[in-house]
Scaffold this active site. Structure first.
Site, PDB file in Angstrom:
ATOM      1  N   HIS A 430       0.816  -1.220   0.000  1.00 28.14           N
ATOM      2  CA  HIS A 430       0.000   0.000   0.000  1.00 28.14           C
ATOM      3  C   HIS A 430       0.849   1.268   0.000  1.00 28.14           C
ATOM      4  CE1 HIS A 430      -3.858   1.759  -0.064  1.00 28.14           C
ATOM      5  NE2 HIS A 430      -4.485   0.877   0.702  1.00 28.14           N
ATOM      6  N   ASP A 434      -2.243   2.107  -4.554  1.00 29.62           N
ATOM      7  CA  ASP A 434      -3.522   2.383  -3.898  1.00 29.62           C
ATOM      8  C   ASP A 434      -4.533   1.290  -4.260  1.00 29.62           C
ATOM      9  OD1 ASP A 434      -2.649   4.707  -2.680  1.00 29.62           O
ATOM     10  OD2 ASP A 434      -3.204   5.961  -4.392  1.00 29.62           O
TER      11      ASP A 434
END
EC number: 2.3.1.12
Length: 457
Positions: A430, A434
């Site tokens: 992450h 995204d």
């Protein structure tokens, strides 16, 4: 004579690497012995701090010629060959086969010129070679204070760290194992008898079968049998796998996206291509998946990236690391430039790399690097789906489950038909990817796999 250069089957180093690195592993000595050179444990990979000695290919008195393998060395990555490029004679072996965790720079052998009397080196020791190199730094343990009565006497030299005190030599984990005969060990395991604390009556205190039988007949053994176990030594590769996966789970915030993919068309295309190949190639489902990863990564390049200090590095090429299970652990050889390869070339490369991996003959450039990974457990029918740990510093890995027949609605008399489906789960870092980007990448992957003719374009 003997400005020895290091060449390995697994990685031929650059000339500059030989000039700067190898000199540290061969040292010329005179002293009270004939002219000789001490061969030291080399650093065979960028992260190697210590190595294990495998099989010696030369023994004292043997000549060594350019290109001959001197010894096999297990590093933190793989089993490698240590070779010389010039000639000489092995005068002394300082580290026996099987010795473990030998620090880089420690003496392992002595090399002399042809014609030198090697009997002069019979009593040559590690100390004569300058001693072992320092081990990698470890947390210091507090020393217990001496008793008051002892402190009143003259001060004594500071004792060496405890790990070096073992009757004059380093005590390994294997040395600390109980001294027990094979038959006694087998009997103890069968009867559930713990060998910890058993006093051996055999030669040099060895625990014999008779000692185990006495323990079996004792009241304590019959009333409270203890669990049995076996401690298995950890290989260098196992340590590396453990360290990298712990690093990944602790530093990469993983998130997962899962999708069921129809592969009915893909399986039909695969069958047709293999049937027309006349034995030239045999495509696997994994070959199609690797190619599809490249297609999706070109359309969503943010996934084909890695986290670097101060920036995110986005790669133009797609180099797919393919997880391969070997007898010594998991390794990920790399299929490079997948975006420019056809299915036949991918298939050939995967088979070649997998064989090298299982034989322990991969070169470092064949498993170090990669921009994205795939782990396929589809060959196991019990695995519907799973999640994989990201291979740092990459930002994504695709986990592939087995193919299942799934009933789907259909306009036929039965109202249903069966579709071949695979569940894919992508793990993303992450920090780099995204959620919406990861989902878009998986959508593109699904699109090309369910319309596999696009892979031929």
């Amino acid at each position: 004579m003997l400005s020895a250069a290091l060449r390995r089957r697994v990685l031929a180093p650059t000339h500059s690497a030989l000039r700067t690195g190898f000199a540290a592993h061969v040292v010329r000595h005179y002293a009270s012995f004939p002219e000789h050179q001490v061969i030291k444990m080399p650093a065979l990979s960028p992260t190697m701090q210590a190595g294990n000695i495998g099989a010696w290919q030369k023994k004292p008195g043997d000549s060594i010629a350019p290109g001959d393998v001197l010894v096999e060395i297990e590093t933190d990555k793989a089993q490698m060959d240590f070779e010389f490029q010039e000639e000489g004679v092995i005068a002394k072996i300082l580290k026996d086969a099987g010795e473990k965790d030998i620090p880089v720079g420690s003496p392992i052998a002595v090399l002399v010129e042809e014609g030198t009397d090697i009997s002069a080196f019979e009593k040559f020791s590690i100390e004569d070679a300058g001693g072992d190199a320092a081990k990698p730094a470890a947390p210091k343990k507090e020393e217990k204070s001496e008793s008051k009565s002892e402190s009143a006497s003259a001060p004594e030299p500071t004792p060496e760290p405890q790990q070096y005190q073992s009757q004059g030599r380093l005590q390994t984990a294997l040395d600390r194992l109980p001294n027990i005969s094979a038959s006694a060990k087998r009997l103890a395991r069968e009867k559930g008898i713990s060998i910890d604390g058993l006093k051996g009556t055999g030669k040099n205190g060895q625990i014999t079968e008779e000692d185990v039988k006495k323990a079996i007949s004792s009241p304590a053994a019959s009333s409270a049998p203890s669990a049995t176990y076996e401690d298995i030594p950890i290989s260098g590769m196992r340590k590396t796998i453990a360290n990298r996966l712990v690093e990944s789970t602790q530093t990469n915030p993983h998130f997962y996206v899962t999708s069921s993919i129809s592969v009915s068309k893909l399986l039909k295309l695969r069958q047709a291509l293999n049937s027309s190949a006349d034995g030239k190639y045999k495509l696997s489902v994994n070959d199609f998946l690797i190619k599809a990863i490249a297609v999706a990564s070109r359309k969503v390049p943010q996934v084909n990236s890695s986290w670097r200090d101060g920036n995110i590095r986005q790669f133009n090429n797609v180099d797919v690391s393919v997880a391969v299970s070997t007898p010594t652990g998991l390794i990920t050889p790399i299929v490079t430039g997948v975006e420019g390869r056809g299915l036949e070339a991918i298939s050939s490369q995967v088979k070649s790399l997998a064989k090298k991996a299982r034989d322990g003959k991969l070169k470092p450039e064949e498993y170090q690097g990669g921009t994205i990974s795939i782990s396929n457990m589809g060959m196991n029918p019990a695995v519907d789906h799973f999640t994989a740990v990201i291979n740092p510093p990459q930002a994504a890995i695709l986990a592939v489950g087995t193919t299942k027949k799934v009933a789907i609605p259909a306009e036929n008399e039965a109202g249903v038909e069966f579709d071949d489906q695979i569940t894919l789960t992508a793990s993303f870092d992450h920090k780099v990817v995204d959620g919406a980007v990861g989902a878009e990448w998986l959508k593109e992957l699904k699109q090309v796999l369910e319309n596999p003719l696009e892979l031929l374009l």
